[in-house]
Design a protein around this motif. Structure first.
Motif: not given
Lengths: 258, 257
Positions: A92, A96-97, A196, A199-200, A252
């Motif tokens: 994750l 995601r980040e 997930d 979004s990335g 986000t």
């Protein structure tokens, strides 16, 4: 007191003027993205430069990030017997980040700087003026190929970074911590949802656009010889990095805020 | 001679902030004539050329090419006007990322959409016109001397058979012999072909050689225009001081003490 207020006024006006010029630059560049002529050869060349040649640096960043994430999660989660969540945390966090943000920052340093330096040098040596005299629009020839390449290649880079990062976590999880390989892979896949990854990738596309935009903008308006090109390069990297972190929060919020 | 001037400037003004650079420049250049604009550093010679080329936008006044007002035409139409132009920049402004032949052929490939093979042949032929061997076409601009870069710049300026060629300090930074070679090439490749030219220079030897007429720009205005052969005996004290390179005279250089 009056001098102080004058100074504040000048700084504010300068900042607003800067933002306005950037918005006009971005609007002009986008309008040229959809109007011919197009330069497929230049777009392909920029794609190779941004995508292919950034792979090593992004890959190394991703694998070590995945590895350290697994190690840190394990030592932290072991305090409350939640070691089984390591694989979920790694996948994750990466998708995601860490994948988009770290790849974005690395590419900003590598590509944003190079774009600003190249276009800035072209500006101070009158090569951009020469393009105009040769009936070639500098926006179409210099800016549009870089924007398109940034927008399209960063999501692909991030996809690769996600996979490499998760693999880094897998290596530490299995060979250092001692998880069962099958269980680790199952935990990774079971809790991962399409959003997930998506979004990335959306973040990556926005970051790619911002990196190319700041590199082109700072290079295009550089002046004053070598010192001006140096300043443009620094500004391109710093402004792209700040924008990446700012837009990371905004995207986000858009995707995951309840 | 055509009644409509090839280039017509009418009361052209251009300022950068508080600094007025062009302060009402008026000039007619008939087709086929070679005009050299002289003047000290910072008097606005480059701004004048860049305003005609559309690189800078004049604040007021009119710039006409073949009778068409091009002062603030849209970018889409500017490309068509610029096809009439060739330009040799002060530092040659060659594209470092392209080999020499592609620099010369750039306007043909991008502007006229000529096939690359045909454009390459034309580029090699044009390099020959400025005295450069075909092998030079394969080199990168960084591998060339200053004089060779100027020649390549000249080849690029004339490759598209322009109607008007601009020269920005064509001999600056060159040794006297190479400067004269460049002057001879300009005369042979441009002036003798009847192409209209506008040059800016400090080099009086170059101005006398390539110019039919000479105009002097001072404080944003053209203060003297006359035949090149008359410049040495001009009665204007500013022109006299500039042409003879005297420190004493009406033109005061700003020197900080």
């Amino acid at each position: 007191m009056l001098n102080f207020l004058t100074l504040i006024g000048r700084v504010v006006l300068g900042f607003v003027g800067h933002i306005g010029r950037l918005v006009i630059f971005a609007g002009t560049a986008l309008s040229h993205c959809v109007r011919p002529p197009f330069y497929p050869r230049l777009i392909a060349s920029q794609m190779v430069d941004i995508g292919y040649y950034s792979l090593p640096v992004v890959g190394l960043t991703a694998i070590f990030s995945g590895m350290v994430l697994a190690l840190q999660s394990y030592t932290g989660f072991a305090r409350f017997s939640a070691e089984s969540a390591v694989a979920n945390v790694v996948v994750l966090s990466m998708t995601r980040e860490l994948g988009p943000v770290l790849a974005g920052l690395m590419v900003a340093g590598r590509i944003g700087a190079s774009m600003a330096a190249e276009i800035g040098t072209m500006r101070v040596t009158e090569q951009i003026d020469a393009l105009t005299t040769l009936s070639t629009n500098p926006f179409k020839y210099l800016v549009v190929p870089r924007l398109i390449a940034g927008l399209t290649m960063l999501p692909l880079l991030v996809l690769v970074a996600d996979i490499i990062g998760v693999f880094g976590g897998f290596l530490v999880g299995v060979y250092k911590i001692g998880f069962n390989p099958g269980n680790y892979i199952n935990s990774t896949v079971d809790f991962l949802e399409p959003l997930d990854v998506i979004s990335g990738l959306v973040k990556a596309a926005v970051f790619g656009f911002l990196i190319a935009l700041m590199g082109c903008y700072n290079g295009y308006y550089s002046k004053g010889g070598a010192q001006g090109v140096g300043a443009a390069t620094t500004n391109a990297v710093v402004s792209a990095s700040i924008l990446i972190l700012t837009f990371n929060y905004i995207i986000t919020e858009l995707f995951f805020a309840t | 001679m055509s009644a409509v001037p090839k280039i017509r400037l009418r009361d052209v003004h251009k300022a950068f902030g508080e600094k007025r650079v062009l302060n009402g420049v008026t000039l007619d250049i008939p087709a086929g004539q070679s005009v050299v604009v002289i003047g000290g550093s910072g008097t606005g010679k480059s701004v004048l050329i860049k305003s005609i080329l559309g690189i800078l936008l004049a604040d007021s006044g009119a710039i006409e090419i073949d009778g068409q007002n091009v002062t603030d035409i849209p970018a889409a139409q500017r490309g068509a006007v610029n096809k009439k132009f060739g330009m040799l920049f002060q530092g040659a402004a060659l594209f470092d990322s392209l080999p020499v032949w592609e620099n010369v052929a750039f306007g043909l490939i991008q502007g006229e959409h000529m096939d690359r093979t045909e454009a390459r042949e034309r580029a090699i032929k044009t390099l020959g016109r400025v005295g450069l061997a075909p092998e030079v076409g394969e080199l990168s601009p960084a591998e060339l001397s200053g004089g060779m870069q100027k020649r390549v710049g000249l080849a690029r300026a004339i490759a598209g058979d322009p109607e008007i060629v601009f020269f920005d300090e064509p001999t600056t930074g060159l040794d006297p012999i190479m400067a004269d070679v460049i002057n001879d090439l300009i005369v042979a490749c441009v002036k003798d072909k009847g192409i209209t030219t506008v040059s800016i220079t400090h080099d009086m030897q170059s101005a006398r050689k390539i110019g039919d007429r000479i105009a002097m720009l001072y404080e944003g205005k053209l203060i003297w225009i006359g035949d090149a052969k008359d410049v040495d005996k001009a009665a204007n004290p500013y022109v006299d001081q500039f042409v003879h390179g005297r420190a004493e005279g009406p033109i005061k250089m700003q020197v900080r003490k």
